[in-house]
Write an enzyme that holds these catalytic residues in place. Sequence first.
Site, PDB file in Angstrom:
ATOM      1  N   THR A 148       0.822  -1.209   0.000  1.00 20.08           N
ATOM      2  CA  THR A 148       0.000   0.000   0.000  1.00 20.08           C
ATOM      3  C   THR A 148       0.859   1.264   0.000  1.00 20.08           C
ATOM      4  N   GLY A 187       3.013  -3.155   8.299  1.00 22.58           N
ATOM      5  CA  GLY A 187       3.271  -3.443   9.709  1.00 22.58           C
ATOM      6  C   GLY A 187       4.736  -3.769   9.961  1.00 22.58           C
ATOM      7  N   GLU A 432      -6.008  -5.793   4.099  1.00 22.46           N
ATOM      8  CA  GLU A 432      -6.105  -6.986   3.242  1.00 22.46           C
ATOM      9  C   GLU A 432      -7.306  -6.887   2.297  1.00 22.46           C
TER      10      GLU A 432
HETATM   11  C1  3VV Z   1       0.113  -8.093  12.119  1.00 18.00           C
HETATM   12  C2  3VV Z   1       0.085  -9.537  12.389  1.00 18.00           C
HETATM   13  C3  3VV Z   1      -0.841 -10.028  13.383  1.00 18.00           C
HETATM   14  C4  3VV Z   1      -1.075 -11.500  13.374  1.00 18.00           C
HETATM   15  C5  3VV Z   1      -2.418 -11.939  13.820  1.00 18.00           C
HETATM   16  C6  3VV Z   1      -2.663 -13.380  13.544  1.00 18.00           C
HETATM   17  C7  3VV Z   1      -3.742 -13.754  12.604  1.00 18.00           C
HETATM   18  C8  3VV Z   1      -4.574 -12.649  12.100  1.00 18.00           C
HETATM   19  C9  3VV Z   1      -4.744 -12.719  10.660  1.00 18.00           C
HETATM   20  C10 3VV Z   1      -4.290 -11.806   9.933  1.00 18.00           C
HETATM   21  C11 3VV Z   1      -3.679 -10.533  10.333  1.00 18.00           C
HETATM   22  C12 3VV Z   1      -2.864 -10.026   9.248  1.00 18.00           C
HETATM   23  C13 3VV Z   1      -2.472  -8.613   9.407  1.00 18.00           C
HETATM   24  C14 3VV Z   1      -2.332  -8.158   8.001  1.00 18.00           C
HETATM   25  C15 3VV Z   1      -2.082  -6.720   7.917  1.00 18.00           C
HETATM   26  C16 3VV Z   1      -2.625  -6.186   6.629  1.00 18.00           C
HETATM   27  C17 3VV Z   1      -1.754  -6.400   5.444  1.00 18.00           C
HETATM   28  C18 3VV Z   1      -2.290  -5.697   4.221  1.00 18.00           C
HETATM   29  O1  3VV Z   1      -3.259  -4.989   4.255  1.00 18.00           O
HETATM   30  S1  3VV Z   1      -1.424  -5.956   2.800  1.00 18.00           S
HETATM   31  C19 3VV Z   1      -2.233  -5.017   1.524  1.00 18.00           C
HETATM   32  C20 3VV Z   1      -3.534  -5.616   1.138  1.00 18.00           C
HETATM   33  N1  3VV Z   1      -4.073  -4.935   0.010  1.00 18.00           N
HETATM   34  C21 3VV Z   1      -5.152  -5.340  -0.601  1.00 18.00           C
HETATM   35  O2  3VV Z   1      -5.781  -6.301  -0.216  1.00 18.00           O
HETATM   36  C22 3VV Z   1      -5.519  -4.570  -1.834  1.00 18.00           C
HETATM   37  C23 3VV Z   1      -6.917  -4.823  -2.269  1.00 18.00           C
HETATM   38  N2  3VV Z   1      -6.967  -4.765  -3.703  1.00 18.00           N
HETATM   39  C24 3VV Z   1      -6.905  -5.879  -4.492  1.00 18.00           C
HETATM   40  O3  3VV Z   1      -6.760  -6.996  -4.027  1.00 18.00           O
HETATM   41  C25 3VV Z   1      -7.058  -5.646  -5.985  1.00 18.00           C
HETATM   42  O4  3VV Z   1      -6.594  -4.438  -6.392  1.00 18.00           O
HETATM   43  C26 3VV Z   1      -8.506  -5.841  -6.428  1.00 18.00           C
HETATM   44  C27 3VV Z   1      -8.843  -7.312  -6.270  1.00 18.00           C
HETATM   45  C28 3VV Z   1      -9.493  -5.008  -5.623  1.00 18.00           C
HETATM   46  C29 3VV Z   1      -8.680  -5.426  -7.887  1.00 18.00           C
HETATM   47  O5  3VV Z   1      -7.638  -5.956  -8.601  1.00 18.00           O
HETATM   48  P1  3VV Z   1      -7.504  -5.703 -10.189  1.00 18.00           P
HETATM   49  O6  3VV Z   1      -7.913  -4.318 -10.484  1.00 18.00           O
HETATM   50  O7  3VV Z   1      -6.156  -6.121 -10.588  1.00 18.00           O
HETATM   51  O8  3VV Z   1      -8.494  -6.739 -10.676  1.00 18.00           O
HETATM   52  P2  3VV Z   1      -9.980  -6.674 -11.322  1.00 18.00           P
HETATM   53  O9  3VV Z   1      -9.848  -5.963 -12.623  1.00 18.00           O
HETATM   54  O10 3VV Z   1     -11.016  -6.228 -10.379  1.00 18.00           O
HETATM   55  O11 3VV Z   1     -10.138  -8.210 -11.541  1.00 18.00           O
HETATM   56  C30 3VV Z   1      -9.334  -8.907 -12.476  1.00 18.00           C
HETATM   57  C31 3VV Z   1      -9.457 -10.386 -12.218  1.00 18.00           C
HETATM   58  O12 3VV Z   1      -8.582 -10.760 -11.171  1.00 18.00           O
HETATM   59  C32 3VV Z   1      -9.266 -11.579 -10.236  1.00 18.00           C
HETATM   60  N3  3VV Z   1      -8.590 -11.429  -8.941  1.00 18.00           N
HETATM   61  C33 3VV Z   1      -8.452 -10.323  -8.200  1.00 18.00           C
HETATM   62  N4  3VV Z   1      -7.787 -10.603  -7.088  1.00 18.00           N
HETATM   63  C34 3VV Z   1      -7.458 -11.904  -7.153  1.00 18.00           C
HETATM   64  C35 3VV Z   1      -6.739 -12.775  -6.294  1.00 18.00           C
HETATM   65  N5  3VV Z   1      -6.234 -12.335  -5.114  1.00 18.00           N
HETATM   66  N6  3VV Z   1      -6.593 -14.049  -6.661  1.00 18.00           N
HETATM   67  C36 3VV Z   1      -7.119 -14.499  -7.811  1.00 18.00           C
HETATM   68  N7  3VV Z   1      -7.800 -13.717  -8.675  1.00 18.00           N
HETATM   69  C37 3VV Z   1      -7.965 -12.440  -8.343  1.00 18.00           C
HETATM   70  C38 3VV Z   1     -10.669 -11.059 -10.285  1.00 18.00           C
HETATM   71  O13 3VV Z   1     -11.582 -11.985  -9.795  1.00 18.00           O
HETATM   72  C39 3VV Z   1     -10.844 -10.809 -11.763  1.00 18.00           C
HETATM   73  O14 3VV Z   1     -11.130 -12.012 -12.376  1.00 18.00           O
HETATM   74  P3  3VV Z   1     -11.993 -12.031 -13.728  1.00 18.00           P
HETATM   75  O15 3VV Z   1     -11.374 -11.082 -14.680  1.00 18.00           O
HETATM   76  O16 3VV Z   1     -13.358 -11.598 -13.304  1.00 18.00           O
HETATM   77  O17 3VV Z   1     -11.949 -13.466 -14.161  1.00 18.00           O
HETATM   78  C1  FAD Z   2      -3.938  -1.631  10.585  1.00 14.60           C
HETATM   79  C2  FAD Z   2      -3.574  -1.679   9.146  1.00 14.60           C
HETATM   80  C3  FAD Z   2      -2.514  -2.464   8.753  1.00 14.60           C
HETATM   81  C4  FAD Z   2      -2.118  -2.503   7.414  1.00 14.60           C
HETATM   82  N1  FAD Z   2      -1.025  -3.233   7.064  1.00 14.60           N
HETATM   83  C5  FAD Z   2      -0.584  -3.218   5.778  1.00 14.60           C
HETATM   84  C6  FAD Z   2       0.595  -3.930   5.389  1.00 14.60           C
HETATM   85  O1  FAD Z   2       1.224  -4.603   6.198  1.00 14.60           O
HETATM   86  N2  FAD Z   2       1.026  -3.835   4.109  1.00 14.60           N
HETATM   87  C7  FAD Z   2       0.362  -3.116   3.175  1.00 14.60           C
HETATM   88  O2  FAD Z   2       0.803  -3.081   2.038  1.00 14.60           O
HETATM   89  N3  FAD Z   2      -0.783  -2.447   3.508  1.00 14.60           N
HETATM   90  C8  FAD Z   2      -1.257  -2.481   4.771  1.00 14.60           C
HETATM   91  N4  FAD Z   2      -2.414  -1.798   5.120  1.00 14.60           N
HETATM   92  C9  FAD Z   2      -3.115  -1.031   4.108  1.00 14.60           C
HETATM   93  C10 FAD Z   2      -4.452  -1.638   3.708  1.00 14.60           C
HETATM   94  O3  FAD Z   2      -4.277  -2.804   2.960  1.00 14.60           O
HETATM   95  C11 FAD Z   2      -5.249  -0.575   2.955  1.00 14.60           C
HETATM   96  O4  FAD Z   2      -5.585   0.424   3.881  1.00 14.60           O
HETATM   97  C12 FAD Z   2      -6.489  -1.152   2.325  1.00 14.60           C
HETATM   98  O5  FAD Z   2      -6.156  -2.015   1.254  1.00 14.60           O
HETATM   99  C13 FAD Z   2      -7.453  -0.051   1.826  1.00 14.60           C
HETATM  100  O6  FAD Z   2      -6.800   0.845   1.004  1.00 14.60           O
HETATM  101  P1  FAD Z   2      -6.864   2.440   1.258  1.00 14.60           P
HETATM  102  O7  FAD Z   2      -6.516   2.672   2.675  1.00 14.60           O
HETATM  103  O8  FAD Z   2      -6.039   3.065   0.214  1.00 14.60           O
HETATM  104  O9  FAD Z   2      -8.380   2.831   1.071  1.00 14.60           O
HETATM  105  P2  FAD Z   2      -9.060   3.314  -0.284  1.00 14.60           P
HETATM  106  O10 FAD Z   2      -8.737   2.339  -1.352  1.00 14.60           O
HETATM  107  O11 FAD Z   2      -8.764   4.732  -0.555  1.00 14.60           O
HETATM  108  O12 FAD Z   2     -10.594   3.154   0.099  1.00 14.60           O
HETATM  109  C14 FAD Z   2     -11.346   4.164   0.761  1.00 14.60           C
HETATM  110  C15 FAD Z   2     -12.820   3.807   0.680  1.00 14.60           C
HETATM  111  O13 FAD Z   2     -13.240   3.820  -0.670  1.00 14.60           O
HETATM  112  C16 FAD Z   2     -13.909   2.637  -1.012  1.00 14.60           C
HETATM  113  N5  FAD Z   2     -13.505   2.213  -2.376  1.00 14.60           N
HETATM  114  C17 FAD Z   2     -12.266   2.197  -2.906  1.00 14.60           C
HETATM  115  N6  FAD Z   2     -12.299   1.689  -4.153  1.00 14.60           N
HETATM  116  C18 FAD Z   2     -13.564   1.370  -4.420  1.00 14.60           C
HETATM  117  C19 FAD Z   2     -14.229   0.792  -5.548  1.00 14.60           C
HETATM  118  N7  FAD Z   2     -13.556   0.412  -6.621  1.00 14.60           N
HETATM  119  N8  FAD Z   2     -15.556   0.616  -5.466  1.00 14.60           N
HETATM  120  C20 FAD Z   2     -16.237   0.990  -4.372  1.00 14.60           C
HETATM  121  N9  FAD Z   2     -15.664   1.519  -3.270  1.00 14.60           N
HETATM  122  C21 FAD Z   2     -14.351   1.708  -3.300  1.00 14.60           C
HETATM  123  C22 FAD Z   2     -13.447   1.590  -0.016  1.00 14.60           C
HETATM  124  O14 FAD Z   2     -14.445   0.641   0.182  1.00 14.60           O
HETATM  125  C23 FAD Z   2     -13.135   2.421   1.217  1.00 14.60           C
HETATM  126  O15 FAD Z   2     -14.247   2.478   2.055  1.00 14.60           O
HETATM  127  C24 FAD Z   2      -2.831  -1.761   6.454  1.00 14.60           C
HETATM  128  C25 FAD Z   2      -3.928  -0.995   6.850  1.00 14.60           C
HETATM  129  C26 FAD Z   2      -4.310  -0.937   8.174  1.00 14.60           C
HETATM  130  C27 FAD Z   2      -5.466  -0.099   8.565  1.00 14.60           C
END
Ligand code: 3VV
Ligand code: FAD
Length: 665
Positions: A148, A187, A432
């Site tokens: 991010t 993180g 996530e």
């Molecule tokens: C701290 C530790 C504590 C431990 C505690 C223990 C356990 C607790 C458990 C856990 C704690 C963990 C603590 C973690 C902390 C946080 C970490 C982070 O936040 S890391 C950043 C995460 N960032 C996101 O998640 C971004 C979100 N955005 C996205 O994933 C993409 O941009 C998305 C999916 C919204 C759009 O991606 P497009 O623009 O490239 O894709 P489109 O055009 O919409 O779709 C294209 C095709 O790709 C597929 N696709 C998308 N994502 C896919 C995927 N992941 N796998 C497979 N296909 C996927 C779709 O289904 C679509 O398929 P078709 O074309 O319809 O066939």
């Molecule tokens: C505690 C914490 C830990 C994190 N740890 C990590 C980490 O370890 N590594 C890392 O890389 N990232 C990490 N992140 C970042 C996290 O993955 C992002 O905050 C998250 O993916 C959302 O992105 P953003 O903050 O840019 O929100 P934005 O994408 O700006 O979203 C803002 C709002 O707009 C809406 N929105 C955005 N796009 C759309 C759309 N296409 N359609 C409709 N609504 C939409 C969303 O639903 C949301 O409510 C962490 C975040 C937090 C809060």
Amino acid sequence: MTNPVVQKVNPMLTEERAKASFPVEELTYILDGGKFNTEKRREIEELVTKDPNFEHPPIQFMTREQQYSLAVKKALLVQQRLKELDMLDDPYASYFFRRIAMPREVSPIGLHWVMFVPTLMGQCSDEQRERWLQRALNYEIIGTYAQTEMGHGTFLRGIETTATYDPSSQQFVLHSPTTTSIKWWPGGLGKTCNYAVVVAQLHTQGRCHGVHMFLVQLRDESTHRSLPGVVCGDIGPKMGYHTIDNGFLQLNSVRIPRENMLMRNAEVQPDGTYIRRVSNEKLTYGTMVFVRSLIVSDAARGISEAATIAVRYACVRRQGEPSSPGAPEPRLLDYPVHQYRLLTCVANCYGLWFASEVLRDLYFTVQPDVLEGRTERLPETHALSAGLKAVGSNRGAACVEECRRCCGGFGFSEASGLPKIYNDINPACTYEGENTVMLLQTGRHLLKCVERARRGEQLAPSDAYIRSRPTPQPKLAGGPLTADLLLGWLRWRSLSMLLEVSGRFNSFIEQRQAWADAFQAVSRRLTRCAEAHCILYVGQAFLDSAKAAENPKICGVLTSLCRLFLLNEVVSGAGDVQLSRSDLARCQDAIDSLLTELRPNAVALVEAFDLPDRMLCSVIGRYDGQVYEAMLQWARQSPLNATDVHESYELYTRQFLAGRSLAKL
Ligand SMILES: CCCCCCCC/C=C\CCCCCCCC(=O)SCCNC(=O)CCNC(=O)[C@H](O)C(C)(C)COP(=O)(O)OP(=O)(O)OC[C@H]1O[C@@H](n2cnc3c(N)ncnc32)[C@H](O)[C@@H]1OP(=O)(O)O
Ligand SMILES: Cc1cc2nc3c(=O)[nH]c(=O)nc-3n(C[C@H](O)[C@H](O)[C@H](O)COP(=O)(O)OP(=O)(O)OC[C@H]3O[C@@H](n4cnc5c(N)ncnc54)[C@H](O)[C@@H]3O)c2cc1C
């Protein structure tokens, strides 16, 4: 029970415990996945409880810096202990060790094992694995996952950090070209880590090939000073997560060797030629699929903790008009509306718990194929992990908050342990993949399923109920409201909603709207379809697990709890589709009788989670139920009570009372 036998248990709790209609211990084995696991978990809990190194005053009285520092110490101490005990290779043991040593205190090295190591496993070539994975597993290096940026979180393809290949030196140049391209949030990035997997746009031979991953060293391995060109630090205090240094990272033309691009799925050759090895570029998102599945189980665990606290408290807290003169005031748990609030949380908890197990099994079944490039079941796995992550964390946060409010004023005090649980679960709605965005991913998949069903193609098991034609609504009136019948209704609801939305979507397409515009036009409705689909999955997992219980008493109580879950969904989903008034009334009556039926098992159902006091850290959720004395003891620890007269009195109040101006002070 791992709790020490306490001398004086509140008799109201003893009374409630005696009402259990089933062997609680056996349900614990089911929840743990077997007696062996329960015993192992208890051994670990005892080890940590007896270890004075993990003892400290409540962290809520500490400053953020103190909390962070203590968390670093404990997180590293956990690793040392795991090594001494030869448990590093046992994921179950290490998970429980961390959990009990740092209850709801997010670990500053958490990202290392939740995302950094899994990314190395999933994205490295075999050669790269050999080079880095062992070092990471041995904690010779500590890493995070830096994806991010300040400007982009959700829209991953919009990330601005660049990795430009320079063939003359065979290096990549990592650069943050704008302020918005600065990595923000990862993180442990601020102060703790010395390495990161950095997500960046790959440029070579004058072309951009989209987002790829790179292993970047951030800090010197001996001095821990940030390397030239690396600017990083902590992003400051947050709503929760005080123990972790979420960080920022600016890269100023930082050079890394060519071999530091993670090359399992794509490669840049020494001359700069780009080669993609697999056709599905979404494999780069693999770690997120994995972590999303973990979040579902973490949400269930969060509810189990909050519900244990709130149910125990409801047994010992008296409040209200006595039923007859001289009788004691009622306990909170005697109020039907309170039973409803708590028991629906417990039901959600069990549902999510079992669903997370099915999802985890699906992930581990599909993953070996995915690693070999066979991606047939990836869309289903992605759609489920995204949707269940959203539903799980939404419900997790909502249920923990409900439990917190069920404890009245004490629920607002950190002494209850509830704010800590809430603040740990809540960010999972955002990280996530923000929940609404995740539901839209599931919705997109469901729309495509309808399309495929229309073409007569086969659908994945969890999508198999999707057809291109409506089916008749199952009748809820008449026979008994069995779990199977209710689940059938939820299946019908999910399909009807989906067909309606897909019909709308198709009419936009027929009016020659672009796919993306038609999708936006139905997006609001589609998120609801995605929820309905995920709830069906949870309900199915719940019922399957209830039926699988060998002990008929456990099977009985789990089936009743599952019926409560399903009925509650039918009632709250009645507005999504047409449910007749008489059907609705029958469901409402059935909920009322289930509350009466389940009430005697309320304590047993939460105590089956077997959460020791050390885990709950709650004055009002203690095993012994001695709430009030403990509350007073807790307050005495407040640093504000260190002296009778606080220094602010001398500085300000005295001056104020004497009529002097405070403006210049
Ligand atoms: C701290 C530790 C504590 C431990 C505690 C223990 C356990 C607790 C458990 C856990 C704690 C963990 C603590 C973690 C902390 C946080 C970490 C982070 O936040 S890391 C950043 C995460 N960032 C996101 O998640 C971004 C979100 N955005 C996205 O994933 C993409 O941009 C998305 C999916 C919204 C759009 O991606 P497009 O623009 O490239 O894709 P489109 O055009 O919409 O779709 C294209 C095709 O790709 C597929 N696709 C998308 N994502 C896919 C995927 N992941 N796998 C497979 N296909 C996927 C779709 O289904 C679509 O398929 P078709 O074309 O319809 O066939
Ligand atoms: C505690 C914490 C830990 C994190 N740890 C990590 C980490 O370890 N590594 C890392 O890389 N990232 C990490 N992140 C970042 C996290 O993955 C992002 O905050 C998250 O993916 C959302 O992105 P953003 O903050 O840019 O929100 P934005 O994408 O700006 O979203 C803002 C709002 O707009 C809406 N929105 C955005 N796009 C759309 C759309 N296409 N359609 C409709 N609504 C939409 C969303 O639903 C949301 O409510 C962490 C975040 C937090 C809060």
